[in-house]
Design a protein around this motif. Sequence first.
Motif, PDB file in Angstrom:
ATOM      1  N   CYS A 211       9.514   8.965   8.371  1.00  0.00           N
ATOM      2  CA  CYS A 211       9.575   7.664   9.030  1.00  0.00           C
ATOM      3  C   CYS A 211       8.888   6.638   8.135  1.00  0.00           C
ATOM      4  O   CYS A 211       7.953   6.960   7.401  1.00  0.00           O
ATOM      5  CB  CYS A 211       8.906   7.698  10.400  1.00  0.00           C
ATOM      6  SG  CYS A 211       7.168   8.109  10.336  1.00  0.00           S
ATOM      7  N   GLN A 212       9.388   5.453   8.234  1.00  0.00           N
ATOM      8  CA  GLN A 212       8.847   4.370   7.425  1.00  0.00           C
ATOM      9  C   GLN A 212       8.320   3.288   8.351  1.00  0.00           C
ATOM     10  O   GLN A 212       8.992   2.919   9.318  1.00  0.00           O
ATOM     11  CB  GLN A 212       9.938   3.802   6.522  1.00  0.00           C
ATOM     12  CG  GLN A 212       9.405   2.775   5.525  1.00  0.00           C
ATOM     13  CD  GLN A 212      10.477   2.356   4.542  1.00  0.00           C
ATOM     14  OE1 GLN A 212      11.576   2.856   4.593  1.00  0.00           O
ATOM     15  NE2 GLN A 212      10.166   1.435   3.657  1.00  0.00           N
ATOM     16  N   MET A 213       7.121   2.832   8.107  1.00  0.00           N
ATOM     17  CA  MET A 213       6.519   1.812   8.955  1.00  0.00           C
ATOM     18  C   MET A 213       6.151   0.596   8.104  1.00  0.00           C
ATOM     19  O   MET A 213       5.986   0.698   6.889  1.00  0.00           O
ATOM     20  CB  MET A 213       5.280   2.347   9.655  1.00  0.00           C
ATOM     21  CG  MET A 213       4.198   2.857   8.734  1.00  0.00           C
ATOM     22  SD  MET A 213       2.763   3.410   9.622  1.00  0.00           S
ATOM     23  CE  MET A 213       2.051   1.852  10.120  1.00  0.00           C
ATOM     24  N   GLU A 214       6.036  -0.509   8.816  1.00  0.00           N
ATOM     25  CA  GLU A 214       5.679  -1.729   8.106  1.00  0.00           C
ATOM     26  C   GLU A 214       4.194  -1.705   7.769  1.00  0.00           C
ATOM     27  O   GLU A 214       3.373  -1.342   8.613  1.00  0.00           O
ATOM     28  CB  GLU A 214       5.983  -2.951   8.977  1.00  0.00           C
ATOM     29  CG  GLU A 214       7.466  -3.131   9.237  1.00  0.00           C
ATOM     30  CD  GLU A 214       7.716  -4.339  10.122  1.00  0.00           C
ATOM     31  OE1 GLU A 214       6.738  -5.027  10.455  1.00  0.00           O
ATOM     32  OE2 GLU A 214       8.883  -4.572  10.466  1.00  0.00           O
ATOM     33  N   PRO A 215       3.844  -2.094   6.565  1.00  0.00           N
ATOM     34  CA  PRO A 215       2.408  -2.120   6.228  1.00  0.00           C
ATOM     35  C   PRO A 215       1.695  -3.214   7.020  1.00  0.00           C
ATOM     36  O   PRO A 215       2.303  -4.232   7.373  1.00  0.00           O
ATOM     37  CB  PRO A 215       2.406  -2.430   4.728  1.00  0.00           C
ATOM     38  CG  PRO A 215       3.713  -3.107   4.480  1.00  0.00           C
ATOM     39  CD  PRO A 215       4.688  -2.522   5.449  1.00  0.00           C
ATOM     40  N   PRO A 217      -0.380  -6.439   7.987  1.00  0.00           N
ATOM     41  CA  PRO A 217      -0.476  -7.708   7.238  1.00  0.00           C
ATOM     42  C   PRO A 217      -1.853  -7.862   6.592  1.00  0.00           C
ATOM     43  O   PRO A 217      -2.879  -7.515   7.185  1.00  0.00           O
ATOM     44  CB  PRO A 217      -0.257  -8.772   8.322  1.00  0.00           C
ATOM     45  CG  PRO A 217      -0.576  -8.089   9.605  1.00  0.00           C
ATOM     46  CD  PRO A 217      -0.227  -6.655   9.422  1.00  0.00           C
TER      47      PRO A 217
END
Length: 700
Positions: A211-215, A217
């Motif tokens: 799974c890929q998640m947003e880093p 901010p």
Amino acid sequence: FLLSTPQLPPKDPTIQSISVGRGTKKREEDSGTEVGEGTEDWIQSKAAVRPPDQLELTDAELKEEFTRILTANNPHAPQNIVRYSFKEGTYKPIGFVDQLAVHFTQVGNLIPKDSDEGRRQHYREELTAGSQDSAKVVISETENLEEDEEPKELEAEAGSQVDETAAGIPEKVTEESVETMQPKERKLTNKFNFSERASQTLNNRLRDRECQMEPPPRTNFSATANQWEIYDAYVEELEKQEKTKEKEKAKMPVAKKTGKMAMRKLTSMESQSDDITKVSQAAKIVERMVNQNTYDDIAQDFKYYEDAADEYRDQEGTLLPLWKFQNDKAKRLAVTALCWNPKYRDLFAVGHGSYDFMKQSRGMLLLYSMKNPSFPEYIFSSDSGIMCLDIHVDHPYLVVVGHYDGNVAIYNLKKPQSQPSFRSTAKSGKHTDPVWQVKWQKDDMDQNLNFFSVSSDGRIVSWTLVKSELVHTDVIKLKVEGSTTEVSEGLQLYTVGCGTAFDFHKEIDYLFLVGTEEGKIYKCSKSYSSQFLDTYDAHNMAVDAVSWNPYHTKVFMSCSSDWTVKIWDHTIKTPMFIYDLNSAVGDVAWAPYSSTVFAAVTTDGKAHVFDLAVNKYEAICNQPVVARKKNKITHVQFNPIHPIIIVGDDRGHVTCLKLSPNLRKMPKEKKGQEVQKGPAVEIAKLDKLLNLVREVKTKT
């Protein structure tokens, strides 16, 4: 290994030289050379020199054996190596020391002859050598045949044709023999790698789930700190503190010095912890997540577990212990009040105080959530013990409490301060005795919040919140019947009735019941302050709780320290049902899901659950719910929607228990008929039981 070496006596040099001389003479005689010249020189050169300091040993000393033990210990090997033992949880020294010292290593490609690979290579070499030998033999035979054919060619032409055919045959034979002499490589059988092909199945390959998640901010911040910037920051901070002080002064004009000091500390702390408050919400969520993992098995039981053994019990049920709520600050304080929040079904309030008038100290108001059993959501402390509390239905953030010193106070959960938002005083008409129960009522005509309180001083008081002040009105003063005595000058003296519990009717707003220390229950009206609508000789000791049935408008229940629980029809002065529980009854509560189910708790640490529709004579569940026998259970409450109850004891612990299926039986479905549900069905169910009792009473 042991090496024993006997000490041999040193040979005499003269004997040695003679023996050598004889040997040389024999050799010279055999070889046929002349011996005579230079023999003495040779003997003298070979003579052994005996050192002057050599010991002269006797035969016994020479024959004595000395044993020496040679060991392969490495003198440089460390003797104090320590390893961590996970089994015992400590570092322990290792007894075995590796004495091996490697002086030289070299990587080679030699293979043992006895190994599988060695046997395979040896077999290949034999095959290749055998094929080469066979080829040489065939080639030599063909050469011989060609030599024999040459003289035959000189013969007749007819014979030559036959010879040509004969010469062609051996050529074919040689080709075939060379081909046949190179057999295929035979695979060596090995008993260790045998596998039955039929038993092998195809294993599905493992899947990788990614799974890929947003880093999160990120922002870069940089600033310079100079003297004037630091000064400006301090000035800004001081202005903030002054503003907060002015606001608090405007809100609370009448406040004690101690209260002011506490508020100053709080405001300074709040200003300092501005950064911490930003993280508080996230920290609370993380805390709940951690607790959810810690108490996962209990949460699973709460949601899914149903006691399968209920099918085999004869209409009896059990209580499954779930969470246990406790706080170190409220360790030695008894649980004096319990109340579920009407909006947030997992939140409940706990009042802490003491029922022993000789051991009165402080009080605490704690609000727990089932989502976080380890720590309360809100904590409020008070100088006097809290004896009762109630949460407003329309405003679930308002909690009213009654204190042991006769004061009533309102806490606002939106303003988490240690001090209550509103509090009664001696000037505003506080009670002179402990407040035993408080209840919120509907707002009055001017939309002002109001609640009622009952105390041992005999007053039932209505409190109204008008312009941020509590205004009191005495609704009724309890008098003991037959205790009025006339004194001179037309004055009347009467004994004050000590109110201990009250409850308001669910439908008729003005009607309410009051229980007293004398054991009587009075039916009162808000409209009449001078007299009671009815009086019930209920108990022989103080009435601990009075509660109207949530479905049936005529039925109420009472409990007392005289070990009994009684169910009444308010139109009849005698009880409909009486239950003796063999111990003082601290509290009773009706179930929200059924008109015939109720729970009672006793001072011997037991919880009793009754279902009149199942058994009219005894409880269908009697279960101890505290660890120690000395613990007295003080209060019990049903959750409005979940099949659980909470009980509090005099050690400050609150235990949550789940009701088994037999304790919350719903009407069974009949073939071709829909199950009727609703208040009307519950009223009819209880009416049916009451009619049976009424018929028996009319006959007698």
